[in-house]
Enzyme design. Structure first.
Site, short mmCIF file in Angstrom:
data_model
loop_
_atom_site.label_atom_id
_atom_site.label_comp_id
_atom_site.label_asym_id
_atom_site.label_seq_id
_atom_site.Cartn_x
_atom_site.Cartn_y
_atom_site.Cartn_z
N GLU A 178 0.80 -1.23 0.00
CA GLU A 178 0.00 0.00 0.00
C GLU A 178 0.83 1.28 0.00
O GLU A 178 0.77 2.07 0.95
CB GLU A 178 -0.97 -0.01 1.19
N GLU A 380 -5.13 -8.91 0.93
CA GLU A 380 -5.82 -8.60 2.19
C GLU A 380 -7.31 -8.42 1.91
O GLU A 380 -7.68 -7.75 0.95
CB GLU A 380 -5.32 -7.29 2.82
C1 FCB Z 1 -4.53 -2.25 5.48
C2 FCB Z 1 -3.16 -2.56 6.01
C3 FCB Z 1 -3.14 -3.61 7.06
C4 FCB Z 1 -4.33 -3.52 8.01
C5 FCB Z 1 -5.62 -3.39 7.25
C6 FCB Z 1 -6.85 -3.31 8.11
O1 FCB Z 1 -4.54 -0.95 4.98
O2 FCB Z 1 -2.31 -2.95 4.97
O3 FCB Z 1 -1.91 -3.53 7.73
O4 FCB Z 1 -4.13 -2.53 8.92
O5 FCB Z 1 -5.57 -2.26 6.42
#
Ligand code: FCB
Length: 475
Positions: A178, A380
């Site tokens: 990110e 994620e």
């Molecule tokens: C993302 C992050 C991760 C976590 C999630 C909820 O932005 O990469 O570390 O905090 O959000």
């Protein structure tokens, strides 16, 4: 009725079967779980400094102990094994490898990740290594941080050092997690470390993160890495009407707002990484915010390395509309005349993030269409809810529902032809949720932060079944 579609994703009476080679896993990040902040020669990161600064993190929480994973990694791998995970995504803490972000490599820091990789492989779990999940060595921030060009070169050196130690056993590499968040929350609105609020520095940081990605990807490739990816926080950018009705047509003004925010969020990263160019509209925004002098000839060629995977971190859509007269949001320099809208008519998680699973299908299909250069992995996806432990159980129906619906959305995108290869739930463990501290729980495994006891939530037991079945049962 059975619908057979691309790569063998089938849907029968509500059952969603995934392709046979689909990878199921879970993800974490170093600062959020490791603790052991001073162990074995680890240096300070910007998150140590930030969380140690009063008022920056809820409750004054820090990652000093976190899930104590540095000492409990073997037990944690056992949990993963019990769940049947095929893959585990973790990140390496740069200050464990180079305390000051440069020069001497600390073999004791590398030893930890080497032991972790061995344990994973023994358990039949494939390691997915992320090199940067936001814990920049503080010494590099003191020298200017990501807004300084040199940080990109330091990052490539560090990547080389990690690969030299783990590359005999690790094939799946992600350079950055990110970069939008690192640049625009770290240097734009200051909600994340290092907490600076300088729009021009945020754009410079974004470019140097990309340059670091390109330099590191090239170094990893030269060293023999098989799979290289870049993990981005991606959301479909949509209008309020499109939350409930994805087919709703935006007005010309709203479409302009949507396009501009998508340029900042998505195209700022994927166009240079995959096509070697910045959108003209982005360059105009950067020019208005400090100028373009930091983008040098040849940088885009370096950034444009072949990569196998776009890692997608998806939580919710980004909802905007035209807002004449609105000042730019600090996290979105260039967003003048755009209104960021809250979404009130759908349920939300404990983060207040609206739950819109079809946003993930929309995103995946768009990425497959616009960026066919790389495959897709969900690096994620998950949700925070107010979990309650009752008689040794956590009945987290909200989280299970969230995951189930998002997996159905992934399945739909595969059926529509998107090359989605895996799904890594965020997160394996409850952990340090950045500016929210320990007050937001994303784990499928509950962590009691007083005793460090781990407990499978119902969502973990459900996920184990999903993995076993390679898909979802009918509902
Ligand atoms: C993302 C992050 C991760 C976590 C999630 C909820 O932005 O990469 O570390 O905090 O959000």
């Amino acid at each position: 009725m059975t619908v057979v579609s691309t790569r063998g994703a089938t849907l029968t009476e509500g059952r969603a079967d995934f392709p046979a080679d689909f990878v199921w896993g879970a993800a974490t990040a170093s600062y959020q779980i490791e603790g052991a902040a001073k162990e074995d020669g680890r240096g300070l990161s910007i998150w140590d400094t930030f969380s140690g600064t009063p008022g920056k993190v809820a409750g004054g929480d820090t990652g000093d102990v976190a899930c104590d994973h540095y000492f409990r990694y073997a037990d944690d791998v056992r949990l993963m094994s019990d769940l049947g995970l095929a893959a585990y995504r973790f990140s390496v803490a740069w200050p464990r490898i180079q305390a000051d972000g440069t020069g001497l490599v600390n073999s004791r820091g590398l030893d930890f990740y080497s032991r972790l990789v061995d344990k994973l492989l023994e358990a039949g779990i494939t390691p997915y290594v992320t090199l940067y999940h936001w814990d920049l060595p503080q010494a590099l921030e003191d020298a200017g941080g990501w807004p300084e060009r040199d940080t990109a070169y330091r990052f490539a050196d560090y990547a080389r050092a990690v690969h030299a130690r783990l590359g005999d056993r690790v094939q799946h590499w992600t350079t950055l997690n990110e970069p939008w968040v690192a640049a625009f929350l770290g240097y734009g609105n200051g909600v994340h470390a290092p907490g600076r609020r300088e729009p021009a520095a945020a754009f410079r940081a974004a470019h140097h993160l990309l340059l670091g990605h390109g330099l590191a990807a090239r170094a990893l490739r030269e060293a023999g890495a098989e799979e290289i990816g870049l993990a981005l926080n991606l959301s479909p950018v949509i209008t309020p009407a499109q939350v409930g009705d994805p087919a709703a047509v935006a007005s010309i003004e709203d479409a302009e707002a949507v396009g501009r925010i998508d340029t900042l969020l998505t195209r700022q990263f994927l166009d240079p990484a995959l096509r070697g160019e910045y959108p003209a509209e982005l360059l105009a925004m950067i020019e208005r915010n400090g100028g373009l002098a930091h983008i040098r000839d040849g940088d885009l060629e370096i950034i444009n390395q072949p990569i196998e995977v776009i890692g997608i971190n998806y939580y919710n859509p980004c909802v905007v509309e035209s807002g004449p007269g609105q000042a730019a949001d600090e996290a979105w320099p260039g967003s003048e005349d755009v209104r960021f809208c809250s979404v009130d008519d759908v349920p939300a998680t404990a983060m207040g993030w609206p739950i819109v699973p079809n946003g993930l299908s929309r995103l995946l299909v768009r990425l497959a269409d616009d960026y066919p250069e790389a495959g897709l992995v969900i690096t994620e996806n998950g949700a925070a809810f107010e979990d309650v432990v009752e008689d040794g159980r956590v009945h987290d129906v909200g989280r299970t529902g969230y995951l189930d619906n998002h997996l159905r959305a992934v399945h739909a995108a595969i059926a529509d032809g998107a090359d989605v290869r895996g799904y890594l739930v965020w997160s394996l463990l409850d952990n340090f949720e950045w500016a929210y501290g320990y007050g937001r729980r994303f784990g499928i495994v509950h962590v009691d932060f007083d005793t460090q006891r781990r407990l499978f939530k119902d969502s973990a037991l459900w996920y184990r079944e999903v993995i076993k079945q390679n898909g979802l049962r009918g509902n």
